[in-house]
Design a protein around this motif. Structure first.
Motif, PDB file in Angstrom:
ATOM      1  N   GLU A  55       0.834  -1.198   0.000  1.00 52.95           N
ATOM      2  CA  GLU A  55       0.000   0.000   0.000  1.00 52.95           C
ATOM      3  C   GLU A  55       0.873   1.254   0.000  1.00 52.95           C
ATOM      4  O   GLU A  55       1.180   1.784  -1.054  1.00 52.95           O
ATOM      5  CB  GLU A  55      -0.976   0.012   1.198  1.00 52.95           C
ATOM      6  CG  GLU A  55      -2.162   0.942   0.985  1.00 52.95           C
ATOM      7  CD  GLU A  55      -3.201   0.818   2.090  1.00 52.95           C
ATOM      8  OE1 GLU A  55      -4.377   0.565   1.753  1.00 52.95           O
ATOM      9  OE2 GLU A  55      -2.846   0.970   3.269  1.00 52.95           O
ATOM     10  N   ASP A 111      -8.539 -12.347  -2.730  1.00 54.24           N
ATOM     11  CA  ASP A 111      -8.338 -10.941  -2.377  1.00 54.24           C
ATOM     12  C   ASP A 111      -7.175 -10.787  -1.398  1.00 54.24           C
ATOM     13  O   ASP A 111      -7.162 -11.442  -0.343  1.00 54.24           O
ATOM     14  CB  ASP A 111      -9.599 -10.360  -1.731  1.00 54.24           C
ATOM     15  CG  ASP A 111     -10.792 -10.373  -2.674  1.00 54.24           C
ATOM     16  OD1 ASP A 111     -10.554 -10.325  -3.898  1.00 54.24           O
ATOM     17  OD2 ASP A 111     -11.940 -10.423  -2.183  1.00 54.24           O
ATOM     18  N   ASP A 112      -6.232  -9.922  -1.738  1.00 57.36           N
ATOM     19  CA  ASP A 112      -5.097  -9.690  -0.833  1.00 57.36           C
ATOM     20  C   ASP A 112      -5.552  -9.167   0.525  1.00 57.36           C
ATOM     21  O   ASP A 112      -4.887  -9.404   1.544  1.00 57.36           O
ATOM     22  CB  ASP A 112      -4.128  -8.688  -1.451  1.00 57.36           C
ATOM     23  CG  ASP A 112      -3.385  -9.262  -2.650  1.00 57.36           C
ATOM     24  OD1 ASP A 112      -3.588 -10.450  -2.955  1.00 57.36           O
ATOM     25  OD2 ASP A 112      -2.606  -8.517  -3.275  1.00 57.36           O
ATOM     26  N   ASP A 113      -6.669  -8.454   0.564  1.00 60.22           N
ATOM     27  CA  ASP A 113      -7.107  -7.871   1.834  1.00 60.22           C
ATOM     28  C   ASP A 113      -7.515  -8.934   2.851  1.00 60.22           C
ATOM     29  O   ASP A 113      -7.690  -8.640   4.030  1.00 60.22           O
ATOM     30  CB  ASP A 113      -8.269  -6.895   1.606  1.00 60.22           C
ATOM     31  CG  ASP A 113      -9.612  -7.601   1.471  1.00 60.22           C
ATOM     32  OD1 ASP A 113      -9.743  -8.461   0.580  1.00 60.22           O
ATOM     33  OD2 ASP A 113     -10.521  -7.283   2.265  1.00 60.22           O
ATOM     34  N   GLU A 114      -7.655 -10.180   2.418  1.00 56.72           N
ATOM     35  CA  GLU A 114      -8.021 -11.259   3.340  1.00 56.72           C
ATOM     36  C   GLU A 114      -6.955 -11.479   4.408  1.00 56.72           C
ATOM     37  O   GLU A 114      -7.250 -11.951   5.501  1.00 56.72           O
ATOM     38  CB  GLU A 114      -8.238 -12.559   2.566  1.00 56.72           C
ATOM     39  CG  GLU A 114      -9.499 -12.584   1.728  1.00 56.72           C
ATOM     40  CD  GLU A 114     -10.735 -12.936   2.540  1.00 56.72           C
ATOM     41  OE1 GLU A 114     -10.620 -13.740   3.497  1.00 56.72           O
ATOM     42  OE2 GLU A 114     -11.825 -12.423   2.221  1.00 56.72           O
ATOM     43  N   ALA A 116      -4.610  -8.936   5.214  1.00 50.95           N
ATOM     44  CA  ALA A 116      -4.061  -7.642   5.638  1.00 50.95           C
ATOM     45  C   ALA A 116      -4.560  -7.251   7.025  1.00 50.95           C
ATOM     46  O   ALA A 116      -5.711  -7.508   7.389  1.00 50.95           O
ATOM     47  CB  ALA A 116      -4.440  -6.557   4.633  1.00 50.95           C
ATOM     48  N   HIS A 165     -13.166  -1.766   5.252  1.00 46.40           N
ATOM     49  CA  HIS A 165     -11.768  -1.657   4.835  1.00 46.40           C
ATOM     50  C   HIS A 165     -10.929  -2.374   5.891  1.00 46.40           C
ATOM     51  O   HIS A 165     -11.238  -2.321   7.086  1.00 46.40           O
ATOM     52  CB  HIS A 165     -11.376  -0.184   4.735  1.00 46.40           C
ATOM     53  CG  HIS A 165     -10.025   0.069   4.141  1.00 46.40           C
ATOM     54  ND1 HIS A 165      -9.501  -0.721   3.131  1.00 46.40           N
ATOM     55  CD2 HIS A 165      -9.081   1.004   4.414  1.00 46.40           C
ATOM     56  CE1 HIS A 165      -8.308  -0.268   2.808  1.00 46.40           C
ATOM     57  NE2 HIS A 165      -8.022   0.776   3.569  1.00 46.40           N
ATOM     58  N   TYR A 166      -9.852  -3.036   5.468  1.00 46.39           N
ATOM     59  CA  TYR A 166      -9.145  -3.937   6.393  1.00 46.39           C
ATOM     60  C   TYR A 166      -8.710  -3.290   7.715  1.00 46.39           C
ATOM     61  O   TYR A 166      -8.738  -3.956   8.762  1.00 46.39           O
ATOM     62  CB  TYR A 166      -7.955  -4.598   5.687  1.00 46.39           C
ATOM     63  CG  TYR A 166      -6.736  -3.723   5.515  1.00 46.39           C
ATOM     64  CD1 TYR A 166      -5.763  -3.639   6.507  1.00 46.39           C
ATOM     65  CD2 TYR A 166      -6.543  -2.984   4.354  1.00 46.39           C
ATOM     66  CE1 TYR A 166      -4.636  -2.845   6.356  1.00 46.39           C
ATOM     67  CE2 TYR A 166      -5.423  -2.188   4.197  1.00 46.39           C
ATOM     68  CZ  TYR A 166      -4.484  -2.116   5.199  1.00 46.39           C
ATOM     69  OH  TYR A 166      -3.380  -1.316   5.056  1.00 46.39           O
TER      70      TYR A 166
END
Length: 351
Positions: A55, A111-114, A116, A165-166
């Motif tokens: 990010e 999803d990368d946010d899983e 994060a 949002h993460y």
């Protein structure tokens, strides 16, 4: 013996890093490459990637991991950034372990946010201040399996957390919706990610053999420009500086600097051999260079030296027709043209 290093941040507290593993902060772009660029005697032999940044800070390159693998370093990943990179690079020999890695390989996790989380800095041990979605999913599934919440509640809470949002995914907010979840949430050292990280570190401690490299790492111009320069020979502190100082004092340095610059430019712009062609160049270098001058190079570094020499020879062959004029221009720049014409008049020259 080469050491084991692990890039670990919010997934595990530092107290859980086992003896024999050197803990480094979450991996960022260039961190793996800097390890590979160390002199061979200081390189790690095993690199475990758990946590990484992205990010606001560039994430670890795929190519720097490939560089490590091509240099015979074992690289494994799990839990977070390590699991994502391992899933992408498993065909090239990066090892992956754990539930998060398996979900990424199967396509269940996309999803990368899983993975994060938001976390504090090194002074606070990288303590997480949000919960990873993979850990929330697992904790809610376990609570539903035990009858603490219904399957409908599980689905609703999972969907609500995913919409956030993460950095805003916090377990206390879920507890307010389902008080039975009190005390059962994920945190540093707890959850699927933490279990995967422990599995990876246990594997690294067995010092597994790196897989054979059956592919070629293309040394593109962009990669050679971006990567850290390979480490200088592992000389005692100050020895390299003393050598260069001596070369400057005896006047050798300027010519060496120009020759080295030509090598770098040739290696960047001309083809470098690989496979059997590279083996031939390695043999050629060994036959022409005294063994003592190659003694501090391992096979990989010797191969790079030979490939650069091949590129230099190709550059010189292409430049050969223009060399006479270029040599005269060099003499002019050095203020030696007229002097050398007078010194070497040759036959038929005017007296």
């Amino acid at each position: 013996m080469a050491e084991i290093v692990a890039f670990v941040g919010p997934t595990l507290p530092r107290a859980e890093i086992p003896d024999g593993v050197r803990a480094l902060p979450p991996v960022a772009q260039g961190d793996v490459a800097r390890l590979v660029a160390l002199p061979s005697s200081r390189r790690p032999g095993w690199i475990a990637i758990v946590d990484g940044v992205y990010e606001r800070v560039p994430a670890v390159w795929h190519k720097e991991i490939l560089w490590a693998l091509s240099e015979g370093i074992w690289v494994g990943g799990a839990a977070s950034m390590g699991a994502l990179r391992a899933a992408e690079l498993v065909p090239y020999g990066m090892a992956g372990v754990g539930a998060v890695y398996a979900a990424a390989v199967s396509g269940e996790l996309v999803d990368d946010d899983e993975v994060a989380v938001a976390h504090l800095g090194p002074e606070d041990g990288y303590r997480p201040v949000s919960a990873a979605m993979v850990d929330i999913r697992a904790a809610l599934a376990a609570a539903a399996a035990e009858g603490l919440i219904s399957q409908e509640q599980r689905a609703a809470l999972t969907a609500a957390a995913k919409r956030l949002h993460y950095p805003d995914r916090r377990w206390p907010a879920l507890v307010r919706e389902a008080p039975a979840l009190e005390g059962r949430g994920p945190g540093q050292g707890r959850g699927v990610k933490a279990d995967d990280a422990r599995e990876l570190l246990r594997l690294a401690l067995t010092r597994p053999e790196p897989p054979p490299v059956t592919w070629h790492l293309e040394q593109t111009e962009q990669w050679r420009a971006a990567r850290p320069a390979p480490g200088a020979p592992d000389l005692p502190p100050g020895r390299l500086a003393a050598l260069f100082d001596g070369l400057r004092r005896d006047g050798s340095y300027p010519d060496l600097e120009r020759a080295a610059t030509l090598r770098l430019l040739a290696a960047r712009h001309y083809p470098r051999p690989s496979g059997p062609a590279l083996a031939e160049w390695v043999a050629r270098v060994r036959s022409h260079v005294p063994a003592a001058d190659l003694a501090d190079l391992d096979d990989l570094r010797l191969g790079e030296l030979a490939a650069d020499q091949a590129a230099l020879v190709a550059a010189c062959a292409e430049a050969e027709p223009g060399l006479p004029g270029a040599i005269l221009d060099v003499l002019r720049i050095r203020g030696q043209y007229a002097e050398h014409l007078e010194q070497y008049p040759g036959e038929g020259a005017d007296p």
